[in-house]
Design a protein around this motif. Structure first.
Motif, PDB file in Angstrom:
ATOM      1  N   TYR A   1      12.429 -15.209   7.177  1.00 34.50           N
ATOM      2  CA  TYR A   1      11.022 -15.415   6.854  1.00 34.50           C
ATOM      3  C   TYR A   1      10.238 -15.950   8.056  1.00 34.50           C
ATOM      4  O   TYR A   1       9.024 -15.754   8.139  1.00 34.50           O
ATOM      5  N   PHE A   2      10.935 -16.616   8.974  1.00 27.90           N
ATOM      6  CA  PHE A   2      10.249 -17.126  10.160  1.00 27.90           C
ATOM      7  C   PHE A   2       9.820 -15.992  11.090  1.00 27.90           C
ATOM      8  O   PHE A   2       8.882 -16.149  11.884  1.00 27.90           O
ATOM      9  N   ASP A   3      10.502 -14.836  10.977  1.00 27.88           N
ATOM     10  CA  ASP A   3      10.115 -13.691  11.799  1.00 27.88           C
ATOM     11  C   ASP A   3       8.773 -13.112  11.375  1.00 27.88           C
ATOM     12  O   ASP A   3       8.149 -12.369  12.138  1.00 27.88           O
ATOM     13  N   LEU A   4       8.324 -13.445  10.178  1.00 36.14           N
ATOM     14  CA  LEU A   4       7.058 -12.910   9.688  1.00 36.14           C
ATOM     15  C   LEU A   4       5.862 -13.518  10.412  1.00 36.14           C
ATOM     16  O   LEU A   4       4.740 -13.012  10.302  1.00 36.14           O
ATOM     17  N   ALA A   5       6.090 -14.617  11.134  1.00 31.82           N
ATOM     18  CA  ALA A   5       4.999 -15.272  11.863  1.00 31.82           C
ATOM     19  C   ALA A   5       4.674 -14.557  13.168  1.00 31.82           C
ATOM     20  O   ALA A   5       3.734 -14.945  13.866  1.00 31.82           O
ATOM     21  N   SER A   6       5.413 -13.488  13.502  1.00 26.42           N
ATOM     22  CA  SER A   6       5.156 -12.755  14.737  1.00 26.42           C
ATOM     23  C   SER A   6       3.924 -11.863  14.575  1.00 26.42           C
ATOM     24  O   SER A   6       3.537 -11.486  13.464  1.00 26.42           O
ATOM     25  N   GLU A   7       3.333 -11.485  15.689  1.00 29.02           N
ATOM     26  CA  GLU A   7       2.148 -10.639  15.671  1.00 29.02           C
ATOM     27  C   GLU A   7       2.445  -9.270  15.079  1.00 29.02           C
ATOM     28  O   GLU A   7       1.537  -8.599  14.556  1.00 29.02           O
ATOM     29  N   ARG A   8       3.683  -8.867  15.138  1.00 26.15           N
ATOM     30  CA  ARG A   8       4.067  -7.566  14.583  1.00 26.15           C
ATOM     31  C   ARG A   8       3.717  -7.464  13.105  1.00 26.15           C
ATOM     32  O   ARG A   8       3.360  -6.390  12.621  1.00 26.15           O
ATOM     33  N   TRP A   9       3.834  -8.592  12.395  1.00 30.53           N
ATOM     34  CA  TRP A   9       3.555  -8.583  10.964  1.00 30.53           C
ATOM     35  C   TRP A   9       2.225  -9.260  10.622  1.00 30.53           C
ATOM     36  O   TRP A   9       1.542  -8.848   9.689  1.00 30.53           O
ATOM     37  N   LEU A  10       1.861 -10.296  11.369  1.00 36.01           N
ATOM     38  CA  LEU A  10       0.620 -11.008  11.060  1.00 36.01           C
ATOM     39  C   LEU A  10      -0.614 -10.143  11.314  1.00 36.01           C
ATOM     40  O   LEU A  10      -1.578 -10.184  10.543  1.00 36.01           O
ATOM     41  N   GLY A  11      -0.599  -9.350  12.386  1.00 36.69           N
ATOM     42  CA  GLY A  11      -1.740  -8.494  12.686  1.00 36.69           C
ATOM     43  C   GLY A  11      -2.038  -7.507  11.556  1.00 36.69           C
ATOM     44  O   GLY A  11      -3.164  -7.474  11.028  1.00 36.69           O
ATOM     45  N   PRO A  12      -1.056  -6.699  11.155  1.00 38.65           N
ATOM     46  CA  PRO A  12      -1.292  -5.784  10.024  1.00 38.65           C
ATOM     47  C   PRO A  12      -1.625  -6.507   8.724  1.00 38.65           C
ATOM     48  O   PRO A  12      -2.425  -6.009   7.922  1.00 38.65           O
ATOM     49  N   PHE A  13      -1.009  -7.683   8.505  1.00 42.37           N
ATOM     50  CA  PHE A  13      -1.295  -8.427   7.283  1.00 42.37           C
ATOM     51  C   PHE A  13      -2.762  -8.842   7.219  1.00 42.37           C
ATOM     52  O   PHE A  13      -3.441  -8.611   6.206  1.00 42.37           O
ATOM     53  N   TRP A  14      -3.272  -9.429   8.303  1.00 46.09           N
ATOM     54  CA  TRP A  14      -4.659  -9.883   8.299  1.00 46.09           C
ATOM     55  C   TRP A  14      -5.625  -8.702   8.238  1.00 46.09           C
ATOM     56  O   TRP A  14      -6.694  -8.800   7.614  1.00 46.09           O
ATOM     57  N   LEU A  15      -5.262  -7.580   8.851  1.00 47.29           N
ATOM     58  CA  LEU A  15      -6.108  -6.399   8.752  1.00 47.29           C
ATOM     59  C   LEU A  15      -6.170  -5.915   7.307  1.00 47.29           C
ATOM     60  O   LEU A  15      -7.255  -5.590   6.793  1.00 47.29           O
ATOM     61  N   SER A  16      -5.021  -5.898   6.630  1.00 42.85           N
ATOM     62  CA  SER A  16      -4.989  -5.477   5.224  1.00 42.85           C
ATOM     63  C   SER A  16      -5.812  -6.427   4.357  1.00 42.85           C
ATOM     64  O   SER A  16      -6.522  -5.981   3.444  1.00 42.85           O
ATOM     65  N   VAL A  17      -5.725  -7.731   4.630  1.00 35.83           N
ATOM     66  CA  VAL A  17      -6.482  -8.714   3.854  1.00 35.83           C
ATOM     67  C   VAL A  17      -7.981  -8.526   4.078  1.00 35.83           C
ATOM     68  O   VAL A  17      -8.778  -8.528   3.123  1.00 35.83           O
ATOM     69  N   LYS A  18      -8.392  -8.353   5.338  1.00 34.69           N
ATOM     70  CA  LYS A  18      -9.822  -8.176   5.640  1.00 34.69           C
ATOM     71  C   LYS A  18     -10.367  -6.920   4.963  1.00 34.69           C
ATOM     72  O   LYS A  18     -11.460  -6.937   4.373  1.00 34.69           O
ATOM     73  N   ILE A  19      -9.636  -5.827   5.066  1.00 30.61           N
ATOM     74  CA  ILE A  19     -10.079  -4.580   4.437  1.00 30.61           C
ATOM     75  C   ILE A  19     -10.154  -4.747   2.927  1.00 30.61           C
ATOM     76  O   ILE A  19     -11.122  -4.314   2.283  1.00 30.61           O
ATOM     77  N   ALA A  20      -9.142  -5.391   2.344  1.00 31.09           N
ATOM     78  CA  ALA A  20      -9.117  -5.576   0.892  1.00 31.09           C
ATOM     79  C   ALA A  20     -10.273  -6.448   0.423  1.00 31.09           C
ATOM     80  O   ALA A  20     -10.861  -6.199  -0.641  1.00 31.09           O
ATOM     81  N   ILE A  21     -10.631  -7.471   1.195  1.00 33.00           N
ATOM     82  CA  ILE A  21     -11.759  -8.340   0.827  1.00 33.00           C
ATOM     83  C   ILE A  21     -13.063  -7.549   0.844  1.00 33.00           C
ATOM     84  O   ILE A  21     -13.881  -7.629  -0.083  1.00 33.00           O
TER      85      ILE A  21
END
Length: 267
Positions: A50-70
């Motif tokens: 779960y600590f690997d999820l803090a990398s940009e590889r996953w955080l970047g797409p996650f925040w993009l998905s959240v912004k689009i969804a909002i």
């Protein structure tokens, strides 16, 4: 006889719950695997993946998905609420046709919609809009029918006598909408907005045609990752995504009664 029927009912319910829950349990167990391979050794479980999820590889797409969804939930929520009010409450000649048109995206496969958007942008020379703008537009089209349907159900259950009472007491139309109608249909609006957020955040069939390098949503990133690897990190991503969606659902439920609308009424 009643006991037999009751026993069969509970057995069937248990089977359905097991069918739904067991895959989630398997994914959760895989996310705790002690090795880089997916293994089942509960006595060695670890949360290090779960600590690997803090990398940009996953955080970047996650925040993009959240912004689009909002953005999608806000835009489709506003448009869907106004459209449902006009079609259901302010009935006019041809309102049934307009409602059918608003719900028509449900009858078109998402893959077809994705191809259509790409071809449309190519024909009119707006290929640069592929990426976030196209994703927002495509997801709004996809989510709008759900918002319209949820809000329309709430408006159909609305007691029109409340509107008349407000008019008798001197409230103008905008005041009646703001202080009487909107609070009454809030569960329906929030239900539609929640559905819009979830649909946008988890979408794959439509998004796969509209993303571009550097602007990849989380579901598409997961699909691309699965082409080359299946490891505990992938399971951790899916568990974290499910947890995030549950938090969103419970937050909207707290705000206005998500479950009330699913039961067909207002809170």
């Amino acid at each position: 006889m009643n006991r037999v029927i009751s026993a069969l009912f509970w057995c069937a319910l248990a089977l359905v719950i097991a069918f739904i829950a067991l895959p989630i349990v398997v994914v959760f167990a895989a996310s705790l695997s002690p090795t880089g391979d997916v293994t089942f050794r509960p006595w060695e479980w670890t949360v290090k993946w779960y600590f690997d999820l803090a990398s940009e590889r996953w955080l970047g797409p996650f925040w993009l998905s959240v912004k689009i969804a909002i953005v999608v939930s806000a835009v489709s929520g506003a448009i869907g609420t106004v459209a449902a009010y006009v079609v259901v409450y302010e009935k006019f000649a041809g309102s049934e046709v307009v409602m059918a048109a608003l719900l028509s995206p449900l009858s078109v496969p998402q893959i077809v919609k994705g191809v259509a958007v790409v071809l449309f942008l190519s024909v009119i020379g707006l290929q640069p809009l592929l990426g976030t703008p196209a994703l927002i537009a495509g997801h709004c089209v996809l989510a709008l029918p759900f918002v319209v349907r949820m809000v329309a159900t709430s408006i159909a259950n609305f007691d029109c006598n409340l509107f008349r009472a407000g008019q008798i007491l001197g409230a103008n139309q905008w005041q009646r909408i703001r202080f009487i109608l909107l609070p009454a249909i809030k569960p329906g609006v929030l239900s539609g907005v929640t559905f819009a957020f979830i649909i946008s955040f988890n979408n794959i069939p439509l998004s796969v045609f509209l993303v571009r390098p550097g602007e990849t949503t989380l579901p598409i990133t997961v699909i691309n990752y699965l082409e080359y690897s299946l490891d505990p990190v992938m399971a951790a991503v899916n568990v974290a995504s499910m947890a995030f969606i549950l938090i969103v659902i419970f937050s909207f439920e707290k705000l206005g009664g998500f479950s009330a609308q699913l039961h067909g009424g207002s809170k």
